[in-house]
Structure formats: structure tokens, C-alpha cells
Design a protein around this motif. Sequence first.
Motif, PDB file in Angstrom:
ATOM      1  N   LEU A   1       0.855  -1.183   0.000  1.00 62.06           N
ATOM      2  CA  LEU A   1       0.000   0.000   0.000  1.00 62.06           C
ATOM      3  C   LEU A   1       0.892   1.236   0.000  1.00 62.06           C
ATOM      4  N   LEU A   2       0.853   1.997  -1.093  1.00 65.31           N
ATOM      5  CA  LEU A   2       1.645   3.220  -1.203  1.00 65.31           C
ATOM      6  C   LEU A   2       0.684   4.391  -1.355  1.00 65.31           C
TER       7      LEU A   2
ATOM      8  N   LEU B   1     -13.515  -3.393  -3.821  1.00 64.58           N
ATOM      9  CA  LEU B   1     -12.463  -3.624  -2.834  1.00 64.58           C
ATOM     10  C   LEU B   1     -12.528  -5.062  -2.317  1.00 64.58           C
ATOM     11  N   GLU B   2     -13.732  -5.561  -2.161  1.00 66.60           N
ATOM     12  CA  GLU B   2     -13.891  -6.947  -1.742  1.00 66.60           C
ATOM     13  C   GLU B   2     -13.369  -7.895  -2.821  1.00 66.60           C
TER      14      GLU B   2
ATOM     15  N   PRO C   1      -4.290   9.528   0.582  1.00 65.72           N
ATOM     16  CA  PRO C   1      -4.496   9.075   1.956  1.00 65.72           C
ATOM     17  C   PRO C   1      -5.879   8.498   2.235  1.00 65.72           C
ATOM     18  N   LEU C   2      -6.890   8.929   1.491  1.00 67.40           N
ATOM     19  CA  LEU C   2      -8.240   8.382   1.661  1.00 67.40           C
ATOM     20  C   LEU C   2      -8.253   6.874   1.480  1.00 67.40           C
ATOM     21  N   LEU C   3      -7.349   6.362   0.667  1.00 73.34           N
ATOM     22  CA  LEU C   3      -7.284   4.918   0.428  1.00 73.34           C
ATOM     23  C   LEU C   3      -7.001   4.163   1.713  1.00 73.34           C
ATOM     24  N   GLU C   4      -6.166   4.741   2.576  1.00 73.63           N
ATOM     25  CA  GLU C   4      -5.865   4.080   3.849  1.00 73.63           C
ATOM     26  C   GLU C   4      -7.125   3.842   4.656  1.00 73.63           C
ATOM     27  N   GLU C   5      -7.998   4.848   4.685  1.00 77.58           N
ATOM     28  CA  GLU C   5      -9.256   4.724   5.428  1.00 77.58           C
ATOM     29  C   GLU C   5     -10.121   3.615   4.862  1.00 77.58           C
TER      30      GLU C   5
END
Length: 271
Positions: free
Chosen positions: A37-38, A134-135, A159-163
Motif C-alpha cells: 500500500l503506497l 475492494l472486496e 491518503p483516503l485509500l488508507e481509510e
Amino acid sequence: MPFENVNDASFFYYSTQHREALARMNYAVRQKKLGVLLTGEYGTGKTFLSRVLKKVFSEDKYIFVFITNPRLKPLEFIKEINYQLGGKLKGNSVPEKMDFLHSIQDALEEYARKEMFVVIVVDEAQSIQRDDLLEEIRLLLNVQSENAVLFTLILLGQPLLEEKVEKIPQLRQRLSIRYKLSSLNKEETKEYIEHRLKIAGAVRRIFTDGAYKEIFSLSKGMPRAINNICDLALLSAFIARKEAVDEDTIVHVGEDLGEMGSPEEDNVNSI
């Protein structure tokens, strides 16, 4: 052109953090880890890093799949991966999702028999709007052999991807290698500009100290914004017949370009 927003690996500037991010992705691929995850804001160089990573590995040993538009339905996502892997469907009936997954599995295993490894890169992954996609990505990570990892998944995003990832524990656990990019500092901004000028063939100093200071102030250290500013500054200085790009030139360029902190419409990351 030294400041084009294109993914030319020869222009890559190895800041400390980008060297670290590249090293982590390199490690993940070589050690056949499940996922990376970058994250980072717009224009910090995520896409460029993934293209540099591809250059690191021999094309006869590694296959890279790039998904650059993740706003797909789950079946479309699976179809695209199957297409890029060269998967072959069996039977003459209308294929369903399971048929494509079987095709992907067969393709991955065929590459493994040839001692080749697959890397799947999903760019702009924060724009995934469907939880079911995502699933699907999580389930895709299960398409491995019984005793070996057949591919590494790399998710790139803001950063929204982290959430979003945090909300799916099973996916979060599979993305064991992570890194978050930030903008360049003042000194790195200067080094970045000088590096790109040198690669482009510059043999003398082009920007004054005052220009560097103003560029950092306008760009907030975002590589893509730096490119936009410097590209127009070179043109402006040429038109004005200046020997160098000075602070006044950058001020005028800033007025022309407006707010440079969040160039959201540009989908190319450069560093």
C-alpha cells in the motif's frame, strides 16, 4: 524537455523518502509478498515510482499489469486483469466471473512454470467507489497456488485509500508493506529541479536562489506542481530574453497558474 509530466524513469529524483518507498516495493516483489500500500497526496510521485519499479525488473522474468482506471465494476476489473495477462477462456458459453478467475489462475500458474512472476498495480485506488470492488480485490489475493505466491498486488492512492483499506481487515492484513509519501522539503525541491535540468542537458545554472525559494513557496514541494511552474518559467524567461529564471519570473508564473497546491485534474505523477 526537463519538466514534462511524463513517466520517464531517467528523470527520477531519488529523494530519501522515494528511495525508501521504491526499496519497499522492490523488496515486496523480490520476496513475493502479497501486497503493498503506497499512499500520498496528488503529485507526490506514486505513479512514477511504479513505472520506475517496472524498469528495475527484467521483462523476461516479471510481468506487470497496470490498472489505471479503477472505477470499474468488479467483473470489468477481473476482465481487464485477465486481458492483460493474456488469459484464455475455456468453453463456448457466455463467460461468467468464475470463468475469468479460472483463466487468471491458469495464466498465473503458466507464468510460474516459466519462472516468471506477476505484479498487479492498481493506480488511483482511492477513487474506487464500490465496496464490492475492494472486496473483489481482496478475493483476488486468494488466487494463488497451494504452496506459492503467484503475484504481488500494489495499491497506489491518496491518503483516503488508507481509510478504505482499514474498513476491510482481511484486505488490510494482506497489505503488509506500506509507505506514505509526502512533499519535498526546500532543499530537495532545489535538488529536484537541478537534477531534471542536468538530465535534460543543462550545463550552467538556470534558476536563481530567489527563484528556488519562490518555487518552493508556490508548489509546497509537490513534484507535479514544481514541473508546471518550472516549465512555464522557462518559457517566460525565454520570451523576456533573460539569462536566468529569477524570482520575478516565478511570481508572474504563479499569477498565471493560480493555486498550485492541488493539481487534481492531472493524472500523471512525476518525481
